[in-house]
Design a protein around this motif. Structure first.
Motif, short mmCIF file in Angstrom:
data_model
loop_
_atom_site.label_atom_id
_atom_site.label_comp_id
_atom_site.label_asym_id
_atom_site.label_seq_id
_atom_site.Cartn_x
_atom_site.Cartn_y
_atom_site.Cartn_z
N GLU A 65 -12.93 5.99 0.41
CA GLU A 65 -14.31 6.25 0.83
C GLU A 65 -15.25 6.22 -0.38
OE1 GLU A 65 -14.01 10.01 2.87
OE2 GLU A 65 -12.82 9.13 4.49
N LEU A 66 -14.80 6.77 -1.50
CA LEU A 66 -15.61 6.80 -2.72
C LEU A 66 -15.88 5.40 -3.25
CD1 LEU A 66 -16.84 8.68 -4.97
CD2 LEU A 66 -14.61 8.52 -6.10
N TYR A 67 -14.83 4.55 -3.28
CA TYR A 67 -14.97 3.20 -3.83
C TYR A 67 -15.55 2.22 -2.82
CZ TYR A 67 -11.69 5.19 -7.24
OH TYR A 67 -11.07 5.97 -8.16
N GLY A 68 -15.44 2.54 -1.53
CA GLY A 68 -15.96 1.66 -0.49
C GLY A 68 -15.18 0.37 -0.33
N VAL A 69 -13.92 0.37 -0.75
CA VAL A 69 -13.06 -0.82 -0.67
C VAL A 69 -11.73 -0.41 -0.06
CG1 VAL A 69 -11.89 -2.63 -2.00
CG2 VAL A 69 -14.13 -1.79 -2.74
N LYS A 70 -11.25 -1.18 0.93
CA LYS A 70 -9.96 -0.90 1.55
C LYS A 70 -8.85 -1.10 0.52
CE LYS A 70 -6.93 -2.31 5.38
NZ LYS A 70 -5.72 -2.13 4.65
N ASP A 71 -8.04 -0.06 0.35
CA ASP A 71 -6.90 -0.08 -0.57
C ASP A 71 -7.27 -0.68 -1.93
OD1 ASP A 71 -4.36 0.33 -1.54
OD2 ASP A 71 -3.36 -1.03 -0.15
N ALA A 72 -8.29 -0.12 -2.55
CA ALA A 72 -8.78 -0.60 -3.85
C ALA A 72 -7.65 -0.62 -4.87
CB ALA A 72 -9.92 0.30 -4.33
N SER A 73 -7.64 -1.64 -5.71
CA SER A 73 -6.54 -1.84 -6.67
C SER A 73 -6.43 -0.70 -7.68
CB SER A 73 -6.69 -3.17 -7.40
OG SER A 73 -7.88 -3.18 -8.16
N GLN A 74 -7.53 0.00 -7.94
CA GLN A 74 -7.46 1.10 -8.92
C GLN A 74 -6.78 2.34 -8.36
OE1 GLN A 74 -10.42 -0.18 -7.75
NE2 GLN A 74 -12.03 1.33 -7.80
N ILE A 75 -6.59 2.40 -7.06
CA ILE A 75 -5.87 3.54 -6.45
C ILE A 75 -4.38 3.31 -6.67
CG2 ILE A 75 -5.37 4.83 -4.35
CD1 ILE A 75 -8.10 3.87 -3.26
N VAL A 76 -3.77 4.13 -7.51
CA VAL A 76 -2.34 3.98 -7.81
C VAL A 76 -1.54 5.24 -7.50
CG1 VAL A 76 -2.71 2.15 -9.53
CG2 VAL A 76 -2.63 4.55 -10.27
N ILE A 77 -2.16 6.22 -6.89
CA ILE A 77 -1.41 7.42 -6.53
C ILE A 77 -0.29 7.06 -5.55
CG2 ILE A 77 -2.90 8.16 -4.61
CD1 ILE A 77 -2.50 11.07 -5.75
N ASP A 78 -0.48 5.99 -4.79
CA ASP A 78 0.55 5.51 -3.88
C ASP A 78 1.75 4.95 -4.64
OD1 ASP A 78 -1.36 3.53 -4.63
OD2 ASP A 78 -0.78 2.24 -2.96
N GLU A 79 1.49 4.29 -5.76
CA GLU A 79 2.59 3.81 -6.61
C GLU A 79 3.37 4.99 -7.19
OE1 GLU A 79 -0.19 1.93 -6.48
OE2 GLU A 79 0.67 -0.05 -6.12
N TRP A 80 2.66 6.04 -7.56
CA TRP A 80 3.34 7.23 -8.07
C TRP A 80 4.27 7.78 -7.01
CZ3 TRP A 80 1.80 10.79 -12.37
CH2 TRP A 80 1.07 10.13 -13.37
N ALA A 81 3.76 7.95 -5.80
CA ALA A 81 4.57 8.50 -4.71
C ALA A 81 5.77 7.60 -4.43
CB ALA A 81 3.72 8.66 -3.44
N GLY A 82 5.53 6.30 -4.36
CA GLY A 82 6.63 5.37 -4.10
C GLY A 82 7.69 5.41 -5.19
N PHE A 83 7.25 5.51 -6.44
CA PHE A 83 8.21 5.57 -7.53
C PHE A 83 9.03 6.86 -7.48
CE2 PHE A 83 9.50 6.84 -11.81
CZ PHE A 83 10.37 5.80 -12.08
N PHE A 84 8.38 7.98 -7.18
CA PHE A 84 9.11 9.25 -7.08
C PHE A 84 10.17 9.18 -5.97
CE2 PHE A 84 5.14 11.53 -8.83
CZ PHE A 84 5.52 11.25 -10.13
N ILE A 85 9.86 8.48 -4.90
CA ILE A 85 10.83 8.28 -3.82
C ILE A 85 11.95 7.37 -4.30
CG2 ILE A 85 11.16 7.25 -1.53
CD1 ILE A 85 8.25 8.31 -0.92
N ALA A 86 11.61 6.34 -5.06
CA ALA A 86 12.60 5.40 -5.57
C ALA A 86 13.63 6.08 -6.48
CB ALA A 86 11.92 4.25 -6.32
N VAL A 87 13.21 7.10 -7.23
CA VAL A 87 14.14 7.77 -8.16
C VAL A 87 14.73 9.06 -7.61
CG1 VAL A 87 13.02 6.77 -10.20
CG2 VAL A 87 12.32 9.05 -9.41
N PHE A 88 14.33 9.43 -6.40
CA PHE A 88 14.79 10.69 -5.82
C PHE A 88 16.33 10.74 -5.79
CE2 PHE A 88 16.10 13.09 -1.99
CZ PHE A 88 15.67 14.35 -2.39
N GLY A 89 16.87 11.80 -6.38
CA GLY A 89 18.31 12.03 -6.37
C GLY A 89 19.10 11.17 -7.34
N LEU A 90 18.43 10.39 -8.16
CA LEU A 90 19.11 9.53 -9.12
C LEU A 90 19.01 10.12 -10.51
CD1 LEU A 90 17.73 6.08 -7.90
CD2 LEU A 90 19.98 7.04 -7.41
N GLY A 91 19.94 9.77 -11.36
CA GLY A 91 19.89 10.22 -12.75
C GLY A 91 18.87 9.42 -13.53
N VAL A 92 18.47 9.98 -14.64
CA VAL A 92 17.47 9.34 -15.50
C VAL A 92 17.92 7.94 -15.92
CG1 VAL A 92 16.29 9.53 -17.74
CG2 VAL A 92 16.67 11.56 -16.36
#
Length: 147
Positions: A65-92
């Motif tokens: 809403e702030l940027y006025g663009v659907k799924d604006a490229s600068q929004i990366v909090i979704d990448e953070w969430a996806g990455f945390f799911i990708a490493v869930f339960g795995l070793g470093v």
């Protein structure tokens, strides 16, 4: 004004999403670094991911809403969430492999990930990365069982 700054800070993954080159990958690298620091003291638990996904959905909705663009490229909090799911339960030691698989799924968006692009708002922003992270995690676990 403060609310807008906080939304921008969080939605862009501490401004990593403002990178002119590959903001999603740069944002995911920041998530990787954050995860490596976080697990020194805490764990990436299911509760952590659930809170992050719920908060990320809200923040990405506000950011869109702030940027006025659907799924604006600068929004990366979704990448953070996806990455945390990708490493869930795995070793470093598996984080780099999870990073690579997650980015492949997120960039190329094979079905059914691509089908989630039709959703709008914060849910639409988050869903494809959540599934990309889940697919990366599952594929990595299956591959590790065979090797």
């Amino acid at each position: 004004m403060l609310k807008k700054r906080m939304i921008n800070l969080l939605a862009t993954g501490f401004y990593t999403g403002l990178s002119p080159i590959a903001p999603g990958t740069v944002g995911t690298i920041a998530a990787l670094i954050f995860a490596l620091v976080w697990i020194q003291k805490y764990t990436i638990s299911f509760a952590f991911i659930l809170i992050f996904v719920c908060g990320g959905t809200l923040i990405s909705q506000w950011a869109e809403e702030l940027y006025g663009v659907k799924d604006a490229s600068q929004i990366v909090i979704d990448e953070w969430a996806g990455f945390f799911i990708a490493v869930f339960g795995l070793g470093v030691d598996k984080f780099l492999l999870a990073f690579i698989l997650f980015r492949i799924f997120d960039i190329f968006k094979p079905p059914p990930i691509r089908n989630l692009q039709k959703f709008h708002g914060g849910i639409g922003i988050m869903l494809d990365d959540i599934l990309a992270g889940l697919m990366a995690n599952i594929l990595l676990r299956v591959a590790l069982n065979f090797f």
